[in-house]
Scaffold this motif. Structure first.
Motif, PDB file in Angstrom:
ATOM      1  N   GLU A   1       0.840  -1.208   0.000  1.00 46.98           N
ATOM      2  CA  GLU A   1       0.000   0.000   0.000  1.00 46.98           C
ATOM      3  C   GLU A   1       0.872   1.254   0.000  1.00 46.98           C
ATOM      4  N   ALA A   2       2.042   1.181   0.658  1.00 51.44           N
ATOM      5  CA  ALA A   2       2.968   2.324   0.644  1.00 51.44           C
ATOM      6  C   ALA A   2       3.411   2.616  -0.790  1.00 51.44           C
ATOM      7  N   CYS A   3       3.721   1.556  -1.549  1.00 51.73           N
ATOM      8  CA  CYS A   3       4.133   1.741  -2.952  1.00 51.73           C
ATOM      9  C   CYS A   3       3.013   2.389  -3.749  1.00 51.73           C
ATOM     10  N   MET A   4       1.839   1.864  -3.574  1.00 53.53           N
ATOM     11  CA  MET A   4       0.694   2.375  -4.329  1.00 53.53           C
ATOM     12  C   MET A   4       0.482   3.862  -4.034  1.00 53.53           C
ATOM     13  N   ARG A   5       0.712   4.232  -2.782  1.00 53.60           N
ATOM     14  CA  ARG A   5       0.492   5.627  -2.378  1.00 53.60           C
ATOM     15  C   ARG A   5       1.745   6.482  -2.569  1.00 53.60           C
ATOM     16  N   GLY A   6       2.795   5.911  -3.143  1.00 51.47           N
ATOM     17  CA  GLY A   6       3.997   6.687  -3.468  1.00 51.47           C
ATOM     18  C   GLY A   6       4.865   7.030  -2.273  1.00 51.47           C
ATOM     19  N   LYS A   7       4.813   6.228  -1.221  1.00 54.37           N
ATOM     20  CA  LYS A   7       5.647   6.487  -0.041  1.00 54.37           C
ATOM     21  C   LYS A   7       6.855   5.563  -0.071  1.00 54.37           C
ATOM     22  N   ASN A   8       8.028   6.139   0.194  1.00 55.85           N
ATOM     23  CA  ASN A   8       9.239   5.315   0.220  1.00 55.85           C
ATOM     24  C   ASN A   8       9.490   4.727   1.604  1.00 55.85           C
ATOM     25  N   VAL A   9       9.213   5.553   2.625  1.00 56.43           N
ATOM     26  CA  VAL A   9       9.553   5.140   3.993  1.00 56.43           C
ATOM     27  C   VAL A   9       8.287   5.116   4.834  1.00 56.43           C
TER      28      VAL A   9
END
Ligand code: BGC
Length: 747
Positions: free
Chosen positions: A135-143
């Motif tokens: 979900e982090a990837c989908m939302r464009g979060k690296n960390v």
């Protein structure tokens, strides 16, 4: 997470499309830092000399509330961070904490740390990490700013709900699973809060005095395992001080233990606004300063650091090391190449959320086998309590998630009961309403206004609930905390352990009206149960359950799932029994800005067991709808100071179930103080009715060792160690011994 990345020109193409490159490059012209076939370190070696001083400084402090870095001219993207730890937080502005109100920033709400650790299932923790990473990837979060793994020292701490319990081994296993799952998905785990952030009260100023053994044996192991075993690439410095120095500028913790002893190669990120002094931050180990205010140039590692370098106060190599650590996060998250696309709220994600919520439920009492609910005996089911209709995913402050959906207990129970019984609802009690500002103070705390429930309203709610209870064949009374200030919330601690408002009185009245009452606790930390526990036949701790909370609980109540959760934290009989309470105000919340951890090693069950204090429910406790028999203990040496412990576990009942087999080591002979027993291994085993399985548990040298402050190393004193295998810390079923002939080091 990747350390060697597939060759791709995606950012180049993107830059070309945006007109950022003047002339198209051929493959031969690709600079080394963009060549995905090269090792990450070689790429970073190539990139750092290309950066200007200003660009480097830009990588070590925030330029948005959750963003840093970014060098568009070189195609280096920003580093995006987000809370964490139980799902991807809703978007805030770059400079304002107010939610942006987008419609595309929903996420799956996973159950928080207290629930995850109550599953005692590291594989499930890994699955949780996988979901959050995707979900982090989908939302464009690296960390991803999590997981949180501070040890529960006092049950009053407002953030205990976010953490993995009171035992370092359990916390470490859950943390390792979570970090591995997350980092396998092109996302970086920022484990937090390093270190000793064990209370929210005065968290921005208090200094912790702790002895070296308690530090090493209790408070650091989960962090150590996350870094050394799971390879966490980021760690968040806490708000508080340790031994007089703020954690984000604490040389002994950051440069000494973390980077020196543990060989941490990632970045130390400050908690938001937890940096206080430029020179200390720069020299004592901080790599990225984040904060709560929008004046990013004024951050301690911004202009002040730049000017310090220009004035020759700091070596350039020191900045390069910080930049390198920040770049490792960027590269390892795939941001320089192409990240996995990720996914959000898929059926698989919801399934993981549901499984955690189900496996976390701890059955504390079940007299007369009142549970599971027998539809043949129940025509009318009363669900009572505001916590049955509240949602909790947004609670707790920074860990709040804007969930796609969250089933309440009432929804879950009503859906499961449909067609077989009538369900009636009565609110019973109401928590005070809390309104909070979105902006934060220097310690990350938001202003709040609390509106109490008028007495006549509270009385009427209670009266109506009693009427509903009388009309029903069975009552599910859903009590607990609000997940708001002073009830499981970041920034405030609780003031006592009782159920808030008039809940205890309500429970007593309801059970008097209808003795067939089940109390479900929805809370992230222990509550005391006087005087009602003796009268209530069945009690469950459900924690906060995330997106699938209500439906998961219903599965357990109706027996579709057999409860298998175990307490990750002791439930004491009274606040006065708890370890941090004994030392008076010096020990909690501290006097003159200093809190002394006077109980030392004796945290959680180590305290109750060593001091012979009877808890209400012990660490590791949890009943099932079936029973398990333990037999055939075997201890086989694997070396001079390691062993394999085996035993058989049999499901003696008619229902399938799962048991958490717990192995505690007892040391009665060492020269130094040892707690009565310490958890050193566990395994969760699923068993069909009548089935027997052999469980194998490994003990390593560290399982027998203590930390010697004099020798600065882990030591084992020769002698016979007790091997205790059981169903909880106070229900030991098998006992054996393991002799170690020679004193040894366990480093
Ligand atoms: C919390 C952190 C959180 C950060 C960013 C702080 O107040 O302590 O855990 O990650 O805010 O929201």
């Amino acid at each position: 997470m990747r350390l060697s990345l597939p060759r791709t020109c995606a950012p180049l193409l993107a830059c070309a499309a945006l007109g950022l490159l003047r002339t198209p490059l051929g493959a031969a012209d690709i600079p080394r830092y963009r060549d995905a076939s090269l090792p990450v370190e070689a790429r970073i070696d190539d990139l750092i000399p290309r950066l200007t001083l200003e660009e480097k400084i830009g990588m070590v402090h925030a330029n948005g509330l959750f963003r840093s870095g970014g060098v568009p001219r070189l195609g280096v993207p920003y580093l995006w961070m987000d809370d964490g730890p139980q799902g991807i937080r809703a978007e805030t502005g770059l400079t304002s904490w107010a939610p942006t109100g987008q419609t595309d920033d929903y996420a799956t709400a996973l159950p928080p740390g207290c629930a995850l650790s109550a599953t005692w299932n590291p594989e499930l923790a890994q699955a949780c990490g996988t979901v959050i990473g995707e979900e982090a990837c989908m939302r464009g979060k690296n960390v991803l700013l999590g997981p949180g793994m501070n040890i529960i020292r006092t049950p009053l701490c407002g953030r205990d709900y976010d953490y993995f319990g009171e035992d370092p081994w359990l916390a470490g296993r859950i943390a390792v699973g979570y970090v591995r799952g997350l980092q396998a998905e092109d996302s970086i785990a920022c484990v937090k809060h390093f270190a000793l952030n064990n209370q929210e009260k005065d968290r921005g100023t208090v200094s912790v005095e702790v002895d070296e053994r308690a530090l090493r044996e209790i408070y650091l192991p989960a962090f150590e395992a996350s870094v050394r075993e799971a390879g966490a690439l980021a760690i968040m410095g806490a708000y508080n001080k340790v031994r007089g120095a703020y954690c984000c500028q604490n040389g002994p913790l950051l440069n000494g233990i973390l980077k020196g002893e543990w060989g941490f190669r990632g970045a130390v990120i400050s908690d938001w606004g937890a940096t206080h002094d430029s020179k200390e931050a720069v020299t004592q180990g901080l790599d990225l300063e984040m904060g709560s205010g929008p004046k990013f140039e004024e951050y301690r590692m911004a202009k002040a650091y730049l000017e310090g370098i220009q004035a020759g106060s700091y070596p350039a190599g020191q900045l390069d090391d910080k930049v390198r650590r920040n770049l490792r996060m960027l590269f390892a998250s795939g941001a320089m190449d192409s990240r996995k696309p990720g996914s959000i709220n898929t059926p698989a994600h919801r399934e993981v959320a549901r499984r955690i919520a189900e496996e976390a439920v701890v059955l504390l009492k079940n007299e007369g086998a009142l549970l599971p609910i027998d539809p043949a005996k129940v025509k009318t089911l009363a669900v009572i309590g505001q916590n049955a209709v509240r949602t909790f995913a947004q609670g707790g402050n920074s860990a709040g998630v804007k969930a796609f959906h969250e089933t309440t207990v009432l929804e879950g129970v009503a859906a499961r009961a449909l067609g077989s019984m009538n369900v009636i609802f009565s609110e019973g009690y109401r928590h005070p309403e809390v309104h909070r500002s979105s902006e934060r103070d220097a310690a990350g705390v938001r202003r709040m206004e609390v509106t109490e429930v008028p007495t006549d309203v509270a009385r009427e709610l209670s009266d109506r609930a009693v009427v509903a209870a009388k009309d029903a064949d069975l009552v599910i009374l859903v009590a607990g905390l609000s997940h708001q200030p002073r009830g499981d919330d970041e920034g405030t601690d609780r003031v006592d352990l009782s159920l808030p408002g008039r809940q205890a009185e309500l429970i007593a009245r309801v059970v008097e009206a209808n003795p067939r009452t089940v109390v479900v606790l929805v809370s992230g930390s222990p509550v005391v149960m006087d005087p009602w526990l003796a009268k209530v036949p069945a009690v469950l701790e459900a924690w906060y359950g995330g997106s699938e909370a209500g439906s998961a609980l219903a599965q357990v109540l109706f027996g579709d799932v057999t409860p298998s959760g175990k307490l990750p934290v002791t439930f004491p009989r009274a606040l006065a029994h708890t370890p941090a309470y004994q030392g008076g105000l010096r020990a909690y919340p501290g006097v003159d800005g200093v809190v002394h951890y006077e109980e030392g090693l004796l945290v959680g069950y180590r305290w109750y067991d060593t001091k012979n204090i009877e808890p209400l429910f012990p660490f590791g406790f949890g009943l099932s709808y079936t029973t398990f028999e333990y037999s055939k203990l075997k201890v086989t040496p694997d070396g001079p100071d390691s062993a394999t412990v085996e035993c058989d576990v049999t499901n003696k009942g008619a229902r399938a179930g799962a048991e958490v087999v717990q192995l505690y080591v007892e040391d009665g002979h060492s020269r130094v103080q040892r707690p009565a027993k310490e958890l050193k291994a566990f395994a969760k085993v699923a068993l069909a009715p009548g089935e027997t399985k052999t469980v194998k548990l490994a003990l390593t040298p560290r399982s027998f060792a203590y930390y010697s402050a004099e020798a600065h190393s882990w030591r084992i004193d020769a002698g016979s160690f007790g091997i205790l295998v059981g169903s909880s810390s106070r229900d030991i079923r098998l006992r054996g011994a393991y002799p170690i002939a020679d004193a040894a080091s366990a480093d």
